[in-house]
Design an enzyme around this catalytic site. Sequence first.
Site, PDB file in Angstrom:
ATOM      1  N   PRO A 227     -24.865   1.272 -70.534  1.00  0.00           N
ATOM      2  CA  PRO A 227     -25.776   1.550 -71.503  1.00  0.00           C
ATOM      3  C   PRO A 227     -27.147   1.044 -71.127  1.00  0.00           C
ATOM      4  O   PRO A 227     -28.103   1.512 -71.883  1.00  0.00           O
ATOM      5  CB  PRO A 227     -25.070   0.517 -72.888  1.00  0.00           C
ATOM      6  CG  PRO A 227     -24.416  -0.240 -72.142  1.00  0.00           C
ATOM      7  CD  PRO A 227     -23.838   0.185 -71.014  1.00  0.00           C
ATOM      8  N   ASP A 250     -29.077  11.097 -65.002  1.00  0.00           N
ATOM      9  CA  ASP A 250     -29.538  11.474 -66.396  1.00  0.00           C
ATOM     10  C   ASP A 250     -30.632  10.703 -66.860  1.00  0.00           C
ATOM     11  O   ASP A 250     -30.945   9.774 -66.391  1.00  0.00           O
ATOM     12  CB  ASP A 250     -28.305  11.588 -67.261  1.00  0.00           C
ATOM     13  CG  ASP A 250     -27.363  12.742 -67.051  1.00  0.00           C
ATOM     14  OD1 ASP A 250     -27.554  13.304 -66.197  1.00  0.00           O
ATOM     15  OD2 ASP A 250     -26.203  12.539 -67.452  1.00  0.00           O
ATOM     16  N   LYS A 272     -31.469  16.427 -69.435  1.00  0.00           N
ATOM     17  CA  LYS A 272     -30.459  16.463 -70.749  1.00  0.00           C
ATOM     18  C   LYS A 272     -31.033  15.633 -71.779  1.00  0.00           C
ATOM     19  O   LYS A 272     -30.585  14.448 -72.043  1.00  0.00           O
ATOM     20  CB  LYS A 272     -29.188  15.562 -70.420  1.00  0.00           C
ATOM     21  CG  LYS A 272     -28.360  16.295 -69.236  1.00  0.00           C
ATOM     22  CD  LYS A 272     -26.843  16.908 -70.153  1.00  0.00           C
ATOM     23  CE  LYS A 272     -25.902  17.334 -69.111  1.00  0.00           C
ATOM     24  NZ  LYS A 272     -25.217  16.219 -68.513  1.00  0.00           N
ATOM     25  N   GLY A 303     -25.256   7.806 -67.882  1.00  0.00           N
ATOM     26  CA  GLY A 303     -25.374   6.665 -68.799  1.00  0.00           C
ATOM     27  C   GLY A 303     -23.867   6.508 -69.496  1.00  0.00           C
ATOM     28  O   GLY A 303     -23.131   7.426 -69.367  1.00  0.00           O
ATOM     29  N   MET A 385     -25.151  10.431 -80.433  1.00  0.00           N
ATOM     30  CA  MET A 385     -26.016  11.772 -80.386  1.00  0.00           C
ATOM     31  C   MET A 385     -26.303  11.910 -82.023  1.00  0.00           C
ATOM     32  O   MET A 385     -26.047  13.167 -82.389  1.00  0.00           O
ATOM     33  CB  MET A 385     -25.603  12.867 -79.860  1.00  0.00           C
ATOM     34  CG  MET A 385     -25.578  12.606 -78.413  1.00  0.00           C
ATOM     35  SD  MET A 385     -24.627  13.965 -77.218  1.00  0.00           S
ATOM     36  CE  MET A 385     -22.799  13.608 -77.671  1.00  0.00           C
TER      37      MET A 385
HETATM   38  N1  SAH Z   1     -21.586   8.930 -71.594  1.00  0.00           N
HETATM   39  C1  SAH Z   1     -22.259   8.212 -72.620  1.00  0.00           C
HETATM   40  C2  SAH Z   1     -22.773   8.915 -73.768  1.00  0.00           C
HETATM   41  C3  SAH Z   1     -23.579  10.095 -73.577  1.00  0.00           C
HETATM   42  S1  SAH Z   1     -24.087  10.768 -75.091  1.00  0.00           S
HETATM   43  C4  SAH Z   1     -21.743   6.653 -72.872  1.00  0.00           C
HETATM   44  O1  SAH Z   1     -20.568   6.688 -72.675  1.00  0.00           O
HETATM   45  O2  SAH Z   1     -22.193   5.833 -73.804  1.00  0.00           O
HETATM   46  C5  SAH Z   1     -25.643   9.962 -75.533  1.00  0.00           C
HETATM   47  C6  SAH Z   1     -25.348   9.155 -76.703  1.00  0.00           C
HETATM   48  O3  SAH Z   1     -25.088   7.921 -76.305  1.00  0.00           O
HETATM   49  C7  SAH Z   1     -26.932   8.878 -77.188  1.00  0.00           C
HETATM   50  O4  SAH Z   1     -27.386   9.972 -78.333  1.00  0.00           O
HETATM   51  C8  SAH Z   1     -26.816   7.685 -78.222  1.00  0.00           C
HETATM   52  O5  SAH Z   1     -26.122   7.852 -79.410  1.00  0.00           O
HETATM   53  C9  SAH Z   1     -25.574   7.105 -77.108  1.00  0.00           C
HETATM   54  N2  SAH Z   1     -26.307   6.070 -76.207  1.00  0.00           N
HETATM   55  C10 SAH Z   1     -26.115   6.091 -75.062  1.00  0.00           C
HETATM   56  N3  SAH Z   1     -26.711   4.746 -74.434  1.00  0.00           N
HETATM   57  C11 SAH Z   1     -27.178   4.113 -75.616  1.00  0.00           C
HETATM   58  C12 SAH Z   1     -28.040   2.997 -75.749  1.00  0.00           C
HETATM   59  N4  SAH Z   1     -28.302   2.111 -74.747  1.00  0.00           N
HETATM   60  N5  SAH Z   1     -28.268   2.661 -76.950  1.00  0.00           N
HETATM   61  C13 SAH Z   1     -27.728   3.455 -78.073  1.00  0.00           C
HETATM   62  N6  SAH Z   1     -27.311   4.375 -77.850  1.00  0.00           N
HETATM   63  C14 SAH Z   1     -26.906   4.919 -76.869  1.00  0.00           C
END
Ligand code: SAH
Length: 468
Positions: A227, A250, A272, A303, A385
């Site tokens: 994250p 990404d 993205k 991410g 999201m």
């Molecule tokens: N594959 C990623 C998610 C991708 S969808 C995972 O497993 O985390 C993208 C969404 O993830 C963002 O819109 C948000 O809601 C969340 N997200 C990802 N990183 C974040 C972070 N550091 N803090 C808060 N929300 C996060």
Amino acid sequence: MDFLPVFLNLKKRPCAVIGGGEVASRKVSLLLAAGAQITVYAPTLCETIRHWADAGKVRCVATEFDPDVLVGCALVIAATDNAAVNRQVSEASKTRGIPVNVVDQPELCTFIMPSIIDRSPVIIAVSTGGSSPVLARLIRARLEALIPAGYGRLAKLVVKFRDQVKQHFTQAPRRRQFWEDVLQGPIAELVYSGQDAAAEKALQQRIESADGSKPPVGEVYLVGGGPGDPDLLTFRALHLMQQADVVVYDRLVSPAVLELVRRDAERIYAGKERDNHAIPQEDINHLLVRLAKAGKRVVRLKGGDPFIFGRGGEEIDTLAAEGIPFQVVPGITAAAGCAAYAGIPLTHRDYAQSVVFVTGHLQDGTVNLNWKALAQPRQTMVFYMGLHGIETICRELIHHGMPPSTKAALVQQGTTRNQRVLIGDLETLPAIVEKAKVKAPTLIIVGDVVQLHDRLKWFAPTAVNRKS
Ligand code: SAH
């Protein structure tokens, strides 16, 4: 243990080097660093040794090897290109009880030279028992970051194929290049991931097809970058990131994580953002295929976790269809990272027995979910999201029976130094988003567990460059 590692004090001690070429000069350089008193015995000398001789750093004797010169020596190194002479030096030294090293011929040595990381007074020495100098060098190069657990098995693989490779590639530089490729590429990766039999098969094929005109096929690593906090990467992610020829990343991948990719790897931004994909998904899939077919080791860096709202499945589907080798490395998903760093346990015996991860953004742009199934008591909901659809989410959950006072948290840029946590309930959340100018990436956590935040919050970073 085949060899006992020891550290010798050679200061002002007489040492003999037989041979005057470039290989000999590398050994002389080490002995010089150790303060030895060196005599080089060779009919001809390379530039480097001649230079040291002129500067009075080494003594040179322009004769053929004579065993008598070894008398009184503390250490002997043979580095000639004459197998008979090397053997003679080895035997003469052994008879006199003098430690001897014959370059590249472990069977003639009583000691071997390790790969050295010099941080005087701390010295780290690495040895592969003479099985592969290239491997030793690679271990040395990686020691600072991490040593994969599979290196031991990799060495065994090298030993097994060493003679075959030597016969196949008669020239040393070509052989070195081959091992460098093997030890850093997909074959080594197979060993690290425990697929030794497949590695052996691939190595055999690689040797056999080495002179063929077919270009090598690369590999794609679908890696979860977590994250945001780089300390939350897995060892495996870091290891692959440091091997990559190319990284395709990404928007969600934090700069601190990207920083850890091998310096000279090519970086491709795949974008993205909501409704604004820098490269359409179709094209990303084909880009990965194209890069791998050009023989590259491609890290597809995402991410969080690649299999949680990351389209990881779609990307490897294309790779599988094209027969491109790939691996998937899990990452800490935003829900786990944000919950931990916000002090909100996603399950708790008193409040929630289940947790659901939900996307707040569907492919057609609407939020069209099974609200009835979501609006359950004793269940935590985590919306990814969800910022854009926040009003719909709160309204529908209330409409399907959840108390408007149900606690909810917004975690923006979770786990990073810019993390913000805002607490409200289903009634107040949309207004909070607007008033506090909450921006993506933000995670929404809904459920009774959110009330634990007050007691369990622990992460209080000093924000840097917060833009909102
Ligand atoms: N594959 C990623 C998610 C991708 S969808 C995972 O497993 O985390 C993208 C969404 O993830 C963002 O819109 C948000 O809601 C969340 N997200 C990802 N990183 C974040 C972070 N550091 N803090 C808060 N929300 C996060």
